[in-house]
Design a protein around this motif. Structure first.
Motif, mmCIF file in Angstrom:
data_model
loop_
_atom_site.group_PDB
_atom_site.id
_atom_site.type_symbol
_atom_site.label_atom_id
_atom_site.label_comp_id
_atom_site.label_asym_id
_atom_site.label_seq_id
_atom_site.Cartn_x
_atom_site.Cartn_y
_atom_site.Cartn_z
ATOM 1 N N TYR A 124 0.832 -1.191 0.000
ATOM 2 C CA TYR A 124 0.000 0.000 0.000
ATOM 3 C C TYR A 124 0.871 1.247 0.000
ATOM 4 O O TYR A 124 2.097 1.173 0.046
ATOM 5 N N SER A 125 0.220 2.399 -0.011
ATOM 6 C CA SER A 125 0.932 3.659 -0.176
ATOM 7 C C SER A 125 1.956 3.866 0.930
ATOM 8 O O SER A 125 1.732 3.495 2.082
ATOM 9 N N ARG A 126 3.055 4.487 0.578
ATOM 10 C CA ARG A 126 4.196 4.612 1.491
ATOM 11 C C ARG A 126 3.899 5.518 2.684
ATOM 12 O O ARG A 126 4.374 5.271 3.788
ATOM 13 N N ASP A 127 3.106 6.563 2.499
ATOM 14 C CA ASP A 127 2.850 7.488 3.598
ATOM 15 C C ASP A 127 1.954 6.900 4.674
ATOM 16 O O ASP A 127 1.753 7.500 5.720
ATOM 17 N N ARG A 128 1.398 5.702 4.459
ATOM 18 C CA ARG A 128 0.533 5.076 5.453
ATOM 19 C C ARG A 128 1.295 4.213 6.442
ATOM 20 O O ARG A 128 0.767 3.895 7.504
ATOM 21 N N TRP A 129 2.505 3.770 6.100
ATOM 22 C CA TRP A 129 3.214 2.864 6.995
ATOM 23 C C TRP A 129 4.647 3.276 7.264
ATOM 24 O O TRP A 129 5.339 2.636 8.060
ATOM 25 N N LEU A 130 5.144 4.359 6.662
ATOM 26 C CA LEU A 130 6.571 4.659 6.724
ATOM 27 C C LEU A 130 7.024 5.013 8.136
ATOM 28 O O LEU A 130 8.085 4.595 8.570
ATOM 29 N N SER A 131 6.266 5.789 8.884
ATOM 30 C CA SER A 131 6.711 6.265 10.188
ATOM 31 C C SER A 131 5.927 5.628 11.332
ATOM 32 O O SER A 131 5.569 6.296 12.292
ATOM 33 N N ARG A 132 5.610 4.361 11.230
ATOM 34 C CA ARG A 132 4.882 3.691 12.308
ATOM 35 C C ARG A 132 5.793 3.584 13.530
ATOM 36 O O ARG A 132 6.944 3.192 13.439
ATOM 37 N N HIS A 133 5.220 3.923 14.670
ATOM 38 C CA HIS A 133 5.968 3.952 15.925
ATOM 39 C C HIS A 133 5.611 2.706 16.725
ATOM 40 O O HIS A 133 4.441 2.444 17.006
ATOM 41 N N TRP A 134 6.610 1.940 17.113
ATOM 42 C CA TRP A 134 6.422 0.691 17.847
ATOM 43 C C TRP A 134 7.016 0.823 19.243
ATOM 44 O O TRP A 134 8.016 1.507 19.451
ATOM 45 N N THR A 135 6.400 0.130 20.193
ATOM 46 C CA THR A 135 6.871 0.079 21.572
ATOM 47 C C THR A 135 7.138 -1.371 21.944
ATOM 48 O O THR A 135 6.252 -2.230 21.793
ATOM 49 N N LEU A 136 8.336 -1.626 22.416
ATOM 50 C CA LEU A 136 8.738 -2.969 22.823
ATOM 51 C C LEU A 136 8.516 -3.121 24.324
ATOM 52 O O LEU A 136 9.090 -2.372 25.123
ATOM 53 N N ILE A 137 7.686 -4.087 24.705
ATOM 54 C CA ILE A 137 7.360 -4.346 26.105
ATOM 55 C C ILE A 137 7.882 -5.733 26.458
ATOM 56 O O ILE A 137 7.479 -6.729 25.844
ATOM 57 N N SER A 138 8.759 -5.795 27.448
ATOM 58 C CA SER A 138 9.378 -7.062 27.831
ATOM 59 C C SER A 138 9.700 -7.032 29.319
ATOM 60 O O SER A 138 10.160 -6.008 29.847
ATOM 61 N N GLU A 139 9.441 -8.159 29.989
ATOM 62 C CA GLU A 139 9.813 -8.268 31.395
ATOM 63 C C GLU A 139 11.321 -8.388 31.555
ATOM 64 O O GLU A 139 11.894 -7.856 32.500
ATOM 65 N N ALA A 140 11.960 -9.094 30.635
ATOM 66 C CA ALA A 140 13.414 -9.228 30.679
ATOM 67 C C ALA A 140 14.062 -8.019 30.014
ATOM 68 O O ALA A 140 13.416 -7.239 29.306
ATOM 69 N N SER A 141 15.338 -7.837 30.261
ATOM 70 C CA SER A 141 16.073 -6.746 29.647
ATOM 71 C C SER A 141 16.137 -6.949 28.139
ATOM 72 O O SER A 141 16.349 -8.066 27.656
ATOM 73 N N VAL A 142 15.965 -5.862 27.379
ATOM 74 C CA VAL A 142 15.927 -5.981 25.925
ATOM 75 C C VAL A 142 17.297 -6.292 25.344
ATOM 76 O O VAL A 142 17.398 -6.686 24.178
ATOM 77 N N THR A 143 18.365 -6.119 26.114
ATOM 78 C CA THR A 143 19.703 -6.461 25.626
ATOM 79 C C THR A 143 20.079 -7.904 25.921
ATOM 80 O O THR A 143 21.119 -8.365 25.450
ATOM 81 N N SER A 144 19.259 -8.629 26.678
ATOM 82 C CA SER A 144 19.547 -10.029 26.970
ATOM 83 C C SER A 144 19.186 -10.897 25.772
ATOM 84 O O SER A 144 18.342 -10.542 24.942
ATOM 85 N N SER A 145 19.812 -12.063 25.699
ATOM 86 C CA SER A 145 19.590 -12.965 24.575
ATOM 87 C C SER A 145 18.251 -13.681 24.709
ATOM 88 O O SER A 145 17.665 -13.776 25.795
#
Length: 532
Positions: A461-482
Protein backbone atom coordinates in the motif's frame (compact mmCIF):
# COMPACT_ATOMS: atom_id res chain seq x y z
CA UNK A 1 21.08 6.10 18.54
CA UNK A 2 20.77 4.96 22.09
CA UNK A 3 17.71 6.07 23.95
CA UNK A 4 16.74 5.49 27.51
CA UNK A 5 14.08 2.93 28.23
CA UNK A 6 10.84 4.10 29.76
CA UNK A 7 9.42 2.17 32.65
CA UNK A 8 5.66 2.28 32.70
CA UNK A 9 2.90 0.30 34.32
CA UNK A 10 -0.84 0.48 34.43
CA UNK A 11 -2.26 3.98 34.51
CA UNK A 12 -5.11 4.82 36.80
CA UNK A 13 -7.39 7.68 35.79
CA UNK A 14 -9.63 9.47 38.25
CA UNK A 15 -13.20 10.02 37.19
CA UNK A 16 -13.67 13.11 39.35
CA UNK A 17 -11.51 15.70 37.66
CA UNK A 18 -13.31 18.69 39.16
CA UNK A 19 -12.89 17.75 42.84
CA UNK A 20 -11.24 19.77 45.55
CA UNK A 21 -7.52 20.57 45.59
CA UNK A 22 -6.92 18.24 48.53
CA UNK A 23 -8.64 15.37 46.81
CA UNK A 24 -6.53 16.01 43.67
CA UNK A 25 -3.30 15.86 45.69
CA UNK A 26 -4.36 12.56 47.27
CA UNK A 27 -5.25 11.05 43.89
CA UNK A 28 -1.91 12.15 42.44
CA UNK A 29 -0.05 10.56 45.37
CA UNK A 30 -1.96 7.31 44.90
CA UNK A 31 -1.29 7.47 41.15
CA UNK A 32 2.46 7.89 41.71
CA UNK A 33 2.65 5.03 44.22
CA UNK A 34 0.70 2.67 41.98
CA UNK A 35 2.78 3.60 38.94
CA UNK A 36 5.94 2.98 40.96
CA UNK A 37 4.75 -0.46 42.06
CA UNK A 38 3.62 -1.51 38.60
CA UNK A 39 6.81 -0.31 36.91
CA UNK A 40 8.72 -3.01 38.76
CA UNK A 41 6.80 -5.78 37.01
CA UNK A 42 6.64 -4.46 33.45
CA UNK A 43 9.24 -2.72 31.29
CA UNK A 44 8.28 -0.73 28.24
CA UNK A 45 10.85 0.55 25.78
CA UNK A 46 10.34 2.34 22.51
CA UNK A 47 11.68 1.10 19.19
CA UNK A 48 11.46 3.21 16.03
CA UNK A 49 11.42 0.60 13.35
CA UNK A 50 10.77 1.39 9.96
CA UNK A 51 9.87 4.80 11.02
CA UNK A 52 5.31 6.43 9.81
CA UNK A 53 1.75 6.85 10.27
CA UNK A 54 -0.40 3.84 11.07
CA UNK A 55 -2.13 2.26 8.13
CA UNK A 56 -5.47 2.46 9.87
CA UNK A 57 -6.89 4.27 12.83
CA UNK A 58 -7.51 7.90 13.68
CA UNK A 59 -4.72 9.31 11.54
CA UNK A 60 -5.87 7.41 8.48
CA UNK A 61 -9.40 8.55 8.98
CA UNK A 62 -8.24 12.14 9.23
CA UNK A 63 -6.17 11.72 6.09
CA UNK A 64 -9.07 10.22 4.17
CA UNK A 65 -11.42 13.07 5.02
CA UNK A 66 -9.85 15.20 2.30
CA UNK A 67 -10.53 12.51 -0.29
CA UNK A 68 -13.83 12.42 -2.13
CA UNK A 69 -15.68 9.33 -0.91
CA UNK A 70 -17.81 9.30 -4.07
CA UNK A 71 -14.98 9.18 -6.58
CA UNK A 72 -16.71 6.29 -8.33
CA UNK A 73 -19.69 8.53 -9.20
CA UNK A 74 -17.84 11.80 -9.80
CA UNK A 75 -14.85 10.55 -11.82
CA UNK A 76 -14.68 11.89 -15.38
CA UNK A 77 -12.42 11.06 -18.28
CA UNK A 78 -9.33 13.19 -18.97
CA UNK A 79 -8.47 13.31 -22.65
CA UNK A 80 -6.09 16.25 -22.81
CA UNK A 81 -3.11 17.63 -20.95
CA UNK A 82 -3.43 19.94 -17.96
CA UNK A 83 -1.17 22.25 -16.01
CA UNK A 84 0.31 20.87 -12.78
CA UNK A 85 -0.42 22.93 -9.69
CA UNK A 86 0.09 22.49 -5.96
CA UNK A 87 -3.11 21.85 -4.07
CA UNK A 88 -3.72 22.44 -0.38
CA UNK A 89 -3.20 18.73 0.31
CA UNK A 90 0.22 18.82 -1.39
CA UNK A 91 1.25 21.86 0.67
CA UNK A 92 0.22 20.12 3.90
CA UNK A 93 2.14 16.98 2.89
CA UNK A 94 5.28 18.97 2.05
CA UNK A 95 5.15 20.86 5.35
CA UNK A 96 4.70 17.60 7.23
CA UNK A 97 7.71 16.07 5.49
CA UNK A 98 9.78 19.10 6.42
CA UNK A 99 8.70 18.85 10.05
CA UNK A 100 9.59 15.16 10.12
CA UNK A 101 13.02 15.84 8.63
CA UNK A 102 13.77 18.53 11.20
CA UNK A 103 12.78 16.33 14.14
CA UNK A 104 15.26 13.54 13.52
CA UNK A 105 16.91 11.72 16.40
CA UNK A 106 20.16 13.46 17.32
CA UNK A 107 21.40 10.35 19.08
CA UNK A 108 21.68 8.52 15.77
CA UNK A 109 23.92 11.23 14.31
CA UNK A 110 25.99 11.27 17.48
CA UNK A 111 26.60 7.51 17.20
CA UNK A 112 27.49 7.81 13.51
CA UNK A 113 29.87 10.71 14.25
CA UNK A 114 31.66 8.75 16.97
CA UNK A 115 31.98 5.73 14.68
CA UNK A 116 33.44 7.87 11.89
CA UNK A 117 35.94 9.48 14.26
CA UNK A 118 37.01 6.08 15.57
CA UNK A 119 37.42 4.74 12.02
CA UNK A 120 39.51 7.72 10.96
CA UNK A 121 41.70 7.32 14.04
CA UNK A 122 42.21 3.63 13.32
CA UNK A 123 43.15 4.14 9.67
CA UNK A 124 45.45 7.12 10.24
CA UNK A 125 47.35 5.65 13.21
CA UNK A 126 49.62 3.29 11.16
CA UNK A 127 50.34 6.12 8.72
CA UNK A 128 51.23 8.42 11.61
CA UNK A 129 53.58 5.77 13.03
CA UNK A 130 55.47 5.78 9.74
CA UNK A 131 55.55 9.55 9.16
CA UNK A 132 56.42 10.91 12.60
CA UNK A 133 60.02 9.61 12.68
CA UNK A 134 60.57 10.99 9.17
CA UNK A 135 59.38 14.42 10.30
CA UNK A 136 60.91 14.67 13.80
CA UNK A 137 64.40 13.09 13.59
CA UNK A 138 65.12 12.18 9.94
CA UNK A 139 68.91 12.62 10.31
CA UNK A 140 69.16 9.89 13.00
CA UNK A 141 67.23 7.18 11.14
CA UNK A 142 69.06 4.31 9.59
CA UNK A 143 68.69 3.56 5.94
CA UNK A 144 65.65 1.43 5.09
CA UNK A 145 66.61 -1.63 3.05
CA UNK A 146 64.71 -3.80 0.62
CA UNK A 147 62.86 -5.69 3.37
CA UNK A 148 61.69 -2.40 4.86
CA UNK A 149 60.40 -1.16 1.53
CA UNK A 150 58.50 -4.43 1.09
CA UNK A 151 56.82 -3.77 4.44
CA UNK A 152 55.59 -0.44 3.05
CA UNK A 153 53.74 -2.30 0.31
CA UNK A 154 52.28 -4.72 2.88
CA UNK A 155 51.02 -1.87 5.05
CA UNK A 156 49.42 -0.11 2.06
CA UNK A 157 47.53 -3.19 0.84
CA UNK A 158 46.45 -4.25 4.33
CA UNK A 159 45.07 -0.78 5.00
CA UNK A 160 43.18 -0.90 1.71
CA UNK A 161 41.73 -4.32 2.59
CA UNK A 162 40.80 -3.08 6.06
CA UNK A 163 39.10 -0.02 4.60
CA UNK A 164 36.99 -2.13 2.22
CA UNK A 165 36.13 -4.58 5.00
CA UNK A 166 35.00 -1.81 7.35
CA UNK A 167 32.93 -0.27 4.56
CA UNK A 168 31.21 -3.60 3.82
CA UNK A 169 30.42 -4.43 7.45
CA UNK A 170 29.81 -1.15 9.26
CA UNK A 171 29.06 1.61 6.74
CA UNK A 172 25.44 0.62 6.13
CA UNK A 173 22.28 2.62 6.65
CA UNK A 174 20.64 1.69 9.98
CA UNK A 175 17.42 -0.24 9.55
CA UNK A 176 15.95 0.73 12.93
CA UNK A 177 16.61 2.85 16.01
CA UNK A 178 17.12 0.46 18.92
CA UNK A 179 16.04 1.51 22.42
CA UNK A 180 19.24 0.17 23.98
CA UNK A 181 22.85 0.08 22.86
CA UNK A 182 23.99 -2.84 20.70
CA UNK A 183 26.20 -4.75 23.14
CA UNK A 184 28.50 -6.51 20.66
CA UNK A 185 29.06 -3.39 18.57
CA UNK A 186 29.90 -1.38 21.68
CA UNK A 187 32.25 -4.15 22.85
CA UNK A 188 34.09 -4.14 19.52
CA UNK A 189 34.38 -0.35 19.50
CA UNK A 190 35.80 -0.40 23.03
CA UNK A 191 38.25 -3.14 22.09
CA UNK A 192 39.48 -1.20 19.04
CA UNK A 193 39.84 1.99 21.07
CA UNK A 194 41.85 0.22 23.79
CA UNK A 195 44.05 -1.43 21.16
CA UNK A 196 44.85 1.85 19.42
CA UNK A 197 45.48 3.67 22.71
CA UNK A 198 47.79 0.88 23.87
CA UNK A 199 49.80 1.09 20.67
CA UNK A 200 50.01 4.89 20.97
CA UNK A 201 51.16 4.64 24.58
CA UNK A 202 53.89 2.15 23.72
CA UNK A 203 54.86 4.22 20.67
CA UNK A 204 55.16 7.38 22.70
CA UNK A 205 57.26 5.82 25.48
CA UNK A 206 59.58 3.55 23.48
CA UNK A 207 59.91 5.38 20.15
CA UNK A 208 59.06 9.09 20.47
CA UNK A 209 60.83 9.71 23.78
CA UNK A 210 63.94 7.71 22.88
CA UNK A 211 63.94 8.75 19.19
CA UNK A 212 64.56 5.21 18.02
CA UNK A 213 66.93 5.01 15.04
CA UNK A 214 65.81 1.59 13.80
CA UNK A 215 63.26 2.61 11.17
CA UNK A 216 62.71 -0.97 10.02
CA UNK A 217 61.57 -1.88 13.54
CA UNK A 218 59.17 1.07 13.50
CA UNK A 219 57.69 -0.14 10.21
CA UNK A 220 57.27 -3.64 11.63
CA UNK A 221 55.54 -2.10 14.65
CA UNK A 222 53.02 -0.40 12.31
CA UNK A 223 52.50 -3.67 10.43
CA UNK A 224 51.71 -5.47 13.71
CA UNK A 225 49.03 -2.85 14.47
CA UNK A 226 47.40 -3.36 11.06
CA UNK A 227 47.46 -7.16 11.58
CA UNK A 228 45.77 -6.76 14.97
CA UNK A 229 43.07 -4.56 13.43
CA UNK A 230 42.40 -7.17 10.76
CA UNK A 231 41.94 -9.83 13.44
CA UNK A 232 39.51 -7.56 15.29
CA UNK A 233 37.53 -7.16 12.08
CA UNK A 234 37.40 -10.94 11.75
CA UNK A 235 36.05 -11.10 15.30
CA UNK A 236 33.41 -8.51 14.34
CA UNK A 237 32.29 -10.66 11.39
CA UNK A 238 31.92 -13.67 13.71
CA UNK A 239 29.98 -11.82 16.40
CA UNK A 240 27.78 -9.63 14.22
CA UNK A 241 27.09 -11.83 11.21
CA UNK A 242 28.02 -15.50 11.63
CA UNK A 243 26.77 -16.04 15.18
CA UNK A 244 23.13 -15.43 14.29
CA UNK A 245 23.00 -17.54 11.12
CA UNK A 246 22.33 -20.85 12.84
CA UNK A 247 18.64 -21.12 13.76
CA UNK A 248 18.22 -21.74 17.49
CA UNK A 249 14.73 -20.43 18.30
CA UNK A 250 11.28 -20.57 16.72
CA UNK A 251 9.27 -17.38 17.29
CA UNK A 252 5.49 -17.40 17.05
CA UNK A 253 4.14 -13.94 16.17
CA UNK A 254 0.39 -13.36 16.69
CA UNK A 255 -1.51 -10.16 15.92
CA UNK A 256 -3.76 -9.34 18.85
CA UNK A 257 -6.79 -8.12 16.89
CA UNK A 258 -7.48 -10.72 14.20
CA UNK A 259 -5.18 -13.55 15.33
CA UNK A 260 -2.99 -13.63 12.21
CA UNK A 261 0.00 -15.84 13.06
CA UNK A 262 3.40 -16.38 11.48
CA UNK A 263 6.43 -18.39 12.59
CA UNK A 264 10.06 -17.35 12.16
CA UNK A 265 13.36 -19.06 12.96
CA UNK A 266 16.11 -16.89 14.43
CA UNK A 267 19.56 -17.42 15.85
CA UNK A 268 21.30 -16.08 18.93
CA UNK A 269 19.94 -12.55 19.06
CA UNK A 270 19.02 -10.09 21.76
CA UNK A 271 15.36 -9.28 22.33
CA UNK A 272 15.58 -5.86 20.67
CA UNK A 273 17.35 -7.22 17.58
CA UNK A 274 14.82 -10.06 17.37
CA UNK A 275 12.07 -7.42 17.52
CA UNK A 276 13.63 -5.57 14.57
CA UNK A 277 13.85 -8.81 12.55
CA UNK A 278 10.20 -9.58 13.30
CA UNK A 279 9.05 -6.10 12.27
CA UNK A 280 10.97 -6.34 9.00
CA UNK A 281 9.20 -9.61 8.23
CA UNK A 282 5.85 -8.28 9.46
CA UNK A 283 5.60 -5.61 6.76
CA UNK A 284 6.31 -8.27 4.15
CA UNK A 285 4.39 -11.36 5.38
CA UNK A 286 1.35 -10.21 7.35
CA UNK A 287 -1.77 -9.07 5.46
CA UNK A 288 -2.76 -5.47 5.96
CA UNK A 289 -4.59 -4.71 9.20
CA UNK A 290 -8.21 -3.77 8.47
CA UNK A 291 -9.95 -2.33 11.53
CA UNK A 292 -13.25 -1.95 9.65
CA UNK A 293 -13.74 -5.75 9.63
CA UNK A 294 -13.23 -5.88 13.40
CA UNK A 295 -15.78 -3.15 14.17
CA UNK A 296 -18.39 -4.94 12.06
CA UNK A 297 -18.10 -8.12 14.14
CA UNK A 298 -18.35 -6.21 17.44
CA UNK A 299 -21.66 -4.57 16.54
CA UNK A 300 -23.63 -7.84 16.53
CA UNK A 301 -23.63 -8.61 20.30
CA UNK A 302 -24.50 -5.02 21.18
CA UNK A 303 -27.33 -5.08 18.68
CA UNK A 304 -28.73 -8.32 20.07
CA UNK A 305 -28.66 -7.04 23.65
CA UNK A 306 -30.17 -3.73 22.67
CA UNK A 307 -33.20 -5.40 21.09
CA UNK A 308 -34.26 -7.08 24.37
CA UNK A 309 -37.44 -5.62 25.84
CA UNK A 310 -39.15 -6.44 29.17
CA UNK A 311 -42.86 -5.93 29.74
CA UNK A 312 -44.59 -5.76 33.13
CA UNK A 313 -47.39 -8.31 33.26
CA UNK A 314 -48.97 -6.85 36.39
CA UNK A 315 -49.15 -3.39 34.92
CA UNK A 316 -48.20 -0.07 36.41
CA UNK A 317 -50.68 -0.47 39.34
CA UNK A 318 -48.55 -2.93 41.34
CA UNK A 319 -47.26 -1.12 44.42
CA UNK A 320 -45.59 -1.97 47.69
CA UNK A 321 -42.33 -3.68 48.62
CA UNK A 322 -43.58 -7.17 47.82
CA UNK A 323 -44.89 -5.99 44.49
CA UNK A 324 -41.56 -4.29 43.62
CA UNK A 325 -39.60 -7.45 44.47
CA UNK A 326 -41.96 -9.56 42.40
CA UNK A 327 -41.67 -7.19 39.46
CA UNK A 328 -37.85 -7.19 39.60
CA UNK A 329 -37.70 -10.98 39.82
CA UNK A 330 -40.11 -11.40 36.94
CA UNK A 331 -38.14 -8.90 34.85
CA UNK A 332 -34.89 -10.74 35.58
CA UNK A 333 -36.42 -14.07 34.61
CA UNK A 334 -37.85 -12.55 31.48
CA UNK A 335 -34.49 -11.06 30.47
CA UNK A 336 -32.67 -14.34 31.11
CA UNK A 337 -35.21 -16.26 29.05
CA UNK A 338 -35.05 -13.71 26.23
CA UNK A 339 -31.25 -13.79 26.25
CA UNK A 340 -31.31 -17.60 26.06
CA UNK A 341 -33.70 -17.50 23.11
CA UNK A 342 -31.55 -14.86 21.44
CA UNK A 343 -28.43 -16.96 21.97
CA UNK A 344 -30.11 -19.99 20.43
CA UNK A 345 -31.07 -18.03 17.32
CA UNK A 346 -27.84 -15.99 17.03
CA UNK A 347 -26.00 -18.69 15.11
CA UNK A 348 -28.74 -18.71 12.50
CA UNK A 349 -28.50 -14.94 12.14
CA UNK A 350 -24.72 -15.17 11.83
CA UNK A 351 -25.01 -17.86 9.17
CA UNK A 352 -27.46 -15.88 7.06
CA UNK A 353 -25.50 -12.64 7.49
CA UNK A 354 -22.30 -14.28 6.27
CA UNK A 355 -24.11 -15.96 3.39
CA UNK A 356 -25.66 -12.64 2.35
CA UNK A 357 -22.30 -10.88 2.59
CA UNK A 358 -20.61 -13.55 0.46
CA UNK A 359 -23.37 -13.26 -2.13
CA UNK A 360 -22.91 -9.50 -2.32
CA UNK A 361 -19.14 -9.85 -2.60
CA UNK A 362 -19.45 -12.36 -5.45
CA UNK A 363 -21.91 -10.08 -7.23
CA UNK A 364 -19.68 -7.02 -6.90
CA UNK A 365 -16.67 -9.05 -7.94
CA UNK A 366 -18.36 -10.31 -11.11
CA UNK A 367 -19.35 -6.78 -12.13
CA UNK A 368 -15.84 -5.51 -11.40
CA UNK A 369 -14.18 -8.25 -13.45
CA UNK A 370 -16.41 -7.53 -16.43
CA UNK A 371 -15.81 -3.78 -16.21
CA UNK A 372 -12.04 -4.18 -15.98
CA UNK A 373 -11.91 -6.63 -18.88
CA UNK A 374 -13.91 -4.24 -21.06
CA UNK A 375 -11.58 -1.36 -20.13
CA UNK A 376 -8.45 -3.36 -20.97
CA UNK A 377 -10.03 -4.53 -24.22
CA UNK A 378 -10.67 -0.91 -25.17
CA UNK A 379 -7.06 0.04 -24.40
CA UNK A 380 -5.77 -2.91 -26.42
CA UNK A 381 -8.00 -1.95 -29.37
CA UNK A 382 -6.72 1.63 -29.28
CA UNK A 383 -3.10 0.45 -29.21
CA UNK A 384 -3.67 -1.81 -32.21
CA UNK A 385 -5.22 1.07 -34.16
CA UNK A 386 -2.26 3.30 -33.36
CA UNK A 387 0.16 0.61 -34.51
CA UNK A 388 -1.70 0.32 -37.82
CA UNK A 389 -1.63 4.07 -38.32
CA UNK A 390 2.08 4.24 -37.41
CA UNK A 391 1.93 8.02 -37.10
CA UNK A 392 4.36 9.51 -34.62
CA UNK A 393 3.00 11.87 -31.97
CA UNK A 394 -0.62 10.66 -32.03
CA UNK A 395 -0.24 7.89 -29.40
CA UNK A 396 -1.57 8.25 -25.89
CA UNK A 397 0.65 8.17 -22.85
CA UNK A 398 -0.06 5.25 -20.43
CA UNK A 399 -1.03 7.78 -17.79
CA UNK A 400 -3.53 9.42 -20.14
CA UNK A 401 -4.86 6.03 -21.20
CA UNK A 402 -5.40 5.06 -17.55
CA UNK A 403 -7.24 8.32 -16.86
CA UNK A 404 -9.40 7.77 -19.95
CA UNK A 405 -10.56 4.23 -19.13
CA UNK A 406 -10.70 4.58 -15.36
CA UNK A 407 -14.23 6.12 -15.23
CA UNK A 408 -15.69 3.02 -16.91
CA UNK A 409 -14.54 0.81 -14.02
CA UNK A 410 -14.56 3.34 -11.17
CA UNK A 411 -18.13 2.73 -9.98
CA UNK A 412 -17.83 -1.07 -9.95
CA UNK A 413 -14.46 -0.89 -8.20
CA UNK A 414 -15.75 1.53 -5.57
CA UNK A 415 -18.76 -0.66 -4.76
CA UNK A 416 -16.55 -3.72 -4.42
CA UNK A 417 -14.11 -1.93 -2.12
CA UNK A 418 -16.98 -0.65 0.02
CA UNK A 419 -18.50 -4.11 0.29
CA UNK A 420 -15.19 -5.66 1.33
CA UNK A 421 -14.38 -2.60 3.53
CA UNK A 422 -11.16 -1.73 1.70
CA UNK A 423 -12.09 1.76 0.50
CA UNK A 424 -9.76 3.45 3.00
CA UNK A 425 -6.74 1.49 1.73
CA UNK A 426 -6.96 2.57 -1.93
CA UNK A 427 -7.25 6.12 -3.16
CA UNK A 428 -8.24 7.19 -6.65
CA UNK A 429 -4.70 8.38 -7.36
CA UNK A 430 -3.12 5.08 -6.29
CA UNK A 431 -5.58 3.09 -8.41
CA UNK A 432 -4.83 5.20 -11.48
CA UNK A 433 -1.10 4.80 -10.93
CA UNK A 434 -1.49 1.03 -10.66
CA UNK A 435 -3.62 0.99 -13.79
CA UNK A 436 -1.03 3.01 -15.71
CA UNK A 437 1.69 0.63 -14.49
CA UNK A 438 -0.27 -2.39 -15.75
CA UNK A 439 -0.91 -0.77 -19.13
CA UNK A 440 2.76 0.19 -19.51
CA UNK A 441 4.00 -3.35 -18.89
CA UNK A 442 1.25 -5.13 -20.82
CA UNK A 443 -0.31 -6.85 -17.81
CA UNK A 444 -3.64 -8.65 -17.94
CA UNK A 445 -6.87 -7.59 -16.18
CA UNK A 446 -6.40 -10.43 -13.68
CA UNK A 447 -3.00 -9.04 -12.71
CA UNK A 448 -4.56 -5.60 -12.20
CA UNK A 449 -7.37 -6.96 -10.02
CA UNK A 450 -5.16 -9.10 -7.81
CA UNK A 451 -4.25 -6.10 -5.65
CA UNK A 452 -7.93 -5.50 -4.81
CA UNK A 453 -9.45 -8.97 -4.73
CA UNK A 454 -7.24 -10.21 -1.90
CA UNK A 455 -5.60 -8.15 0.88
CA UNK A 456 -1.86 -7.92 0.40
CA UNK A 457 1.02 -7.19 2.79
CA UNK A 458 1.48 -3.77 4.30
CA UNK A 459 4.30 -2.80 1.94
CA UNK A 460 1.92 -3.11 -1.02
CA UNK A 461 0.00 0.00 0.00
CA UNK A 462 0.93 3.66 -0.18
CA UNK A 463 4.20 4.61 1.49
CA UNK A 464 2.85 7.49 3.60
CA UNK A 465 0.53 5.08 5.45
CA UNK A 466 3.21 2.86 7.00
CA UNK A 467 6.57 4.66 6.72
CA UNK A 468 6.71 6.26 10.19
CA UNK A 469 4.88 3.69 12.31
CA UNK A 470 5.97 3.95 15.93
CA UNK A 471 6.42 0.69 17.85
CA UNK A 472 6.87 0.08 21.57
CA UNK A 473 8.74 -2.97 22.82
CA UNK A 474 7.36 -4.35 26.11
CA UNK A 475 9.38 -7.06 27.83
CA UNK A 476 9.81 -8.27 31.40
CA UNK A 477 13.41 -9.23 30.68
CA UNK A 478 16.07 -6.75 29.65
CA UNK A 479 15.93 -5.98 25.93
CA UNK A 480 19.70 -6.46 25.63
CA UNK A 481 19.55 -10.03 26.97
CA UNK A 482 19.59 -12.96 24.57
CA UNK A 483 16.54 -14.96 23.59
CA UNK A 484 15.74 -17.94 25.81
CA UNK A 485 13.15 -20.69 25.80
CA UNK A 486 9.81 -19.24 26.90
CA UNK A 487 10.66 -15.57 26.35
CA UNK A 488 7.53 -13.50 25.70
CA UNK A 489 7.49 -9.87 24.59
CA UNK A 490 5.07 -7.50 22.87
CA UNK A 491 5.47 -5.11 19.96
CA UNK A 492 2.76 -2.51 20.39
CA UNK A 493 1.54 0.23 18.07
CA UNK A 494 -1.54 2.44 18.00
CA UNK A 495 -4.04 -0.02 16.50
CA UNK A 496 -2.82 -3.42 17.66
CA UNK A 497 0.08 -5.33 19.15
CA UNK A 498 2.20 -8.32 18.13
CA UNK A 499 2.58 -11.01 20.80
CA UNK A 500 5.85 -12.91 20.34
CA UNK A 501 6.46 -16.28 22.03
CA UNK A 502 9.87 -17.93 21.86
CA UNK A 503 10.43 -21.69 21.72
CA UNK A 504 13.86 -23.29 21.54
CA UNK A 505 14.46 -25.68 18.67
CA UNK A 506 15.02 -29.11 20.27
CA UNK A 507 18.26 -31.01 20.05
CA UNK A 508 18.03 -33.54 17.25
CA UNK A 509 19.70 -36.92 17.63
CA UNK A 510 19.99 -39.18 14.60
CA UNK A 511 20.88 -42.85 14.77
CA UNK A 512 21.85 -45.14 11.95
CA UNK A 513 20.33 -48.54 11.36
CA UNK A 514 22.03 -50.94 8.97
CA UNK A 515 19.82 -52.86 6.58
CA UNK A 516 21.30 -55.95 5.00
CA UNK A 517 20.94 -55.73 1.20
CA UNK A 518 20.17 -59.45 1.11
CA UNK A 519 17.01 -58.90 3.13
CA UNK A 520 15.35 -57.28 0.10
CA UNK A 521 15.77 -60.39 -2.06
CA UNK A 522 12.96 -62.92 -2.50
CA UNK A 523 12.45 -66.17 -4.40
CA UNK A 524 9.54 -66.65 -6.79
CA UNK A 525 8.48 -70.30 -6.86
CA UNK A 526 6.42 -71.24 -9.90
CA UNK A 527 4.24 -74.32 -10.24
CA UNK A 528 4.31 -76.28 -13.45
CA UNK A 529 0.49 -76.18 -13.75
CA UNK A 530 0.45 -72.42 -14.09
CA UNK A 531 0.62 -70.67 -17.44
CA UNK A 532 3.54 -68.48 -16.38
Amino acid sequence: MDTESTYSGYSYHSGRSRGSHRHGERSRDRHKSRSKDSSRSEKSVTINAPPAQPLLGDQTLRGDETQDDNWGETTTAITGTSEHSLSQEDIVRISKDLDDSVGLDCGRYLAVSLSVLLGVLVLLTPVAFLLLPRLLWPEKLRACGTACEGLFIAVAFKLLILLLAVWALFLRAPRAALPRIFAFRALLATLVLLLVLSYWLFYGVRILDTQDEDYQGIVQYAVSLVDALLFVHYLAVVLLELRQLQACFSLCVTRSTDGQTRHYSLGQLSIQRAAVAILENYYRDFPVHNAALLTASKSRPAKNLGELKVYSVDGPGATGAAGAVGISQSQSRAMIAAAARRRDSSHNELYYEEAEHERRVRKRKARLVVAVEEAFTHVRRVQEEEQRKAVAGEGMDPREAAQAVFPSMARALQKYLRTTRQQHCHSMESIQQHLAFCITHGMTPKAFLESYLSPGPTLQYSRDRWLSRHWTLISEASVTSSLTDGTVFLLKCIDFSLVVTTKKIPYIKLSEEFIDPKSHKFVLRLQSETSV
